[in-house]
Design an enzyme around this catalytic site. Structure first.
Site, PDB file in Angstrom:
ATOM      1  N   LYS A   5      -5.129  -1.969   0.821  1.00 36.01           N
ATOM      2  CA  LYS A   5      -4.316  -0.893   1.993  1.00 36.01           C
ATOM      3  C   LYS A   5      -5.536   0.488   1.566  1.00 36.01           C
ATOM      4  CE  LYS A   5      -0.239  -3.178   3.193  1.00 36.01           C
ATOM      5  NZ  LYS A   5       0.931  -2.451   3.621  1.00 36.01           N
ATOM      6  N   PRO A  14      -0.955   0.981   9.063  1.00 34.12           N
ATOM      7  CA  PRO A  14      -1.886   0.232   8.834  1.00 34.12           C
ATOM      8  C   PRO A  14      -1.780  -1.188   7.877  1.00 34.12           C
ATOM      9  CG  PRO A  14      -3.253   2.557   8.600  1.00 34.12           C
ATOM     10  CD  PRO A  14      -1.207   2.670   9.322  1.00 34.12           C
ATOM     11  N   GLU A  15      -2.349  -2.390   7.957  1.00 28.56           N
ATOM     12  CA  GLU A  15      -2.023  -2.989   6.442  1.00 28.56           C
ATOM     13  C   GLU A  15      -3.817  -3.413   6.478  1.00 28.56           C
ATOM     14  OE1 GLU A  15       0.382  -6.166   7.662  1.00 28.56           O
ATOM     15  OE2 GLU A  15       1.596  -5.027   8.625  1.00 28.56           O
ATOM     16  N   ARG A  42      13.781  -3.286   6.671  1.00 32.09           N
ATOM     17  CA  ARG A  42      12.511  -3.663   7.490  1.00 32.09           C
ATOM     18  C   ARG A  42      12.396  -4.608   8.540  1.00 32.09           C
ATOM     19  NH1 ARG A  42       7.592  -1.697   5.589  1.00 32.09           N
ATOM     20  NH2 ARG A  42       6.995  -2.174   7.738  1.00 32.09           N
TER      21      ARG A  42
END
Length: 289
Positions: free
Chosen positions: A58, A2-3, A279
């Site tokens: 975050k 989650p960002e 990524r």
């Protein structure tokens, strides 16, 4: 993972459900998260009130009475479940089917609250963590001390950006994901920001034009605000406090669109997927220079 938008939605959800609640006791079902959960956390928190719930980057930050600060990071799969006095279960994090048997297997820490309610920290992969700090020693929290400004803050501006990247040879994707430069951005939103800004992820930052910097700042704010409004997004289907599924992923312009036609109407190219620092990275070679 989650960002910023997803964690912001979780924060708002928890504020509605547990702010000013009293922690009656804490049950640690599994100490082995990313960092070992302190055994004395139950004794320290018992009888104390949750006075505020904030977000930084975050991280979720719980102020407990005037005694402690509890820092929570959701890692890859961390989430909170809330159970009310009628034993009804609510989602405040990722969208999962509510299955008591399946969920119980991954329940790591349970906070028993007043009025027979519970807050459950559940984490399948156990990359998240829960840490407790004395409130008068919060300046020594290393997780928070080196964070850069957030993209929605006024400090995230052209002057700051331009000064920071001067003579740096790193690529723009890596620097946007560096929490020391700007905090809260992650892989999904960086891909989206760079696409709308017309900047290729591999571009060296010192070669960025002023107009490109301005676009990156502009679209960072637009995309994050839009995602928060729509309830957050994630490949796992984020769920907001009322159980609605986060829908921002339906608006992705580039992320996850390998080999699909570019989202720009006047472009016939296909989206390319590559890897930067291990990524997944998506871009259009025509629209991003």
């Amino acid at each position: 993972m989650p960002e910023l938008p997803e964690v912001e939605v979780v924060k708002r959800s928890l504020k509605k459900k547990i702010l000013n609640s009293i922690i009656k006791k804490v049950q640690i079902k599994d100490h082995k998260l990313r960092y070992k959960v302190e055994k004395e956390i139950g004794n320290k928190l018992a009888g104390k009130k949750i006075k505020s719930i904030k977000r930084r980057s975050k991280f979720l930050i719980f102020e407990i009475d005037e005694s402690y600060l509890m820092l929570v990071h959701l890692g890859m799969t961390g989430k909170f479940f809330f159970i009310d006095q009628n034993k009804e279960k609510f989602k405040t994090s990722f969208y999962y089917l509510l299955n008591y048997q399946k969920d119980q297997k991954h329940n790591r820490v349970i906070f028993f609250l007043n009025k027979n309610r519970k807050l459950i920290y559940n984490d399948v992969r156990k990359f998240g963590f829960i840490k407790l700090y004395e409130l008068n020693r919060t300046t020594s929290i290393s997780h928070l001390n080196n964070l850069g400004p957030e993209p929605l803050e006024k400090k995230w501006n052209f002057k700051y950006f331009k000064t920071y990247i001067a003579n740096r040879k790193r690529n723009i994707k890596n620097i946007l994901m560096d929490q020391k430069f700007v905090s809260g951005l992650g892989n999904i939103y960086v891909n989206e920001i760079l696409f709308l800004s017309g900047v290729r992820p591999s571009r060296v930052v010192k070669k960025l034009k002023n107009i490109e910097i301005e676009r990156i700042i502009k679209y960072s704010k637009i995309i994050l605000k839009g995602s928060i409004k729509l309830g957050g997004s994630t490949i796992k289907d984020f769920s907001s406090e009322n159980g609605k599924k986060g829908v921002y992923q339906q608006y992705f312009k580039i992320y996850g669109r390998k080999d699909k036609k570019c989202s720009n109407i006047d472009c016939n190219n296909s989206v390319i997927k590559t890897s930067i620092s291990n990524r997944a990275t998506f871009f259009c070679k025509r629209c991003q220079k």
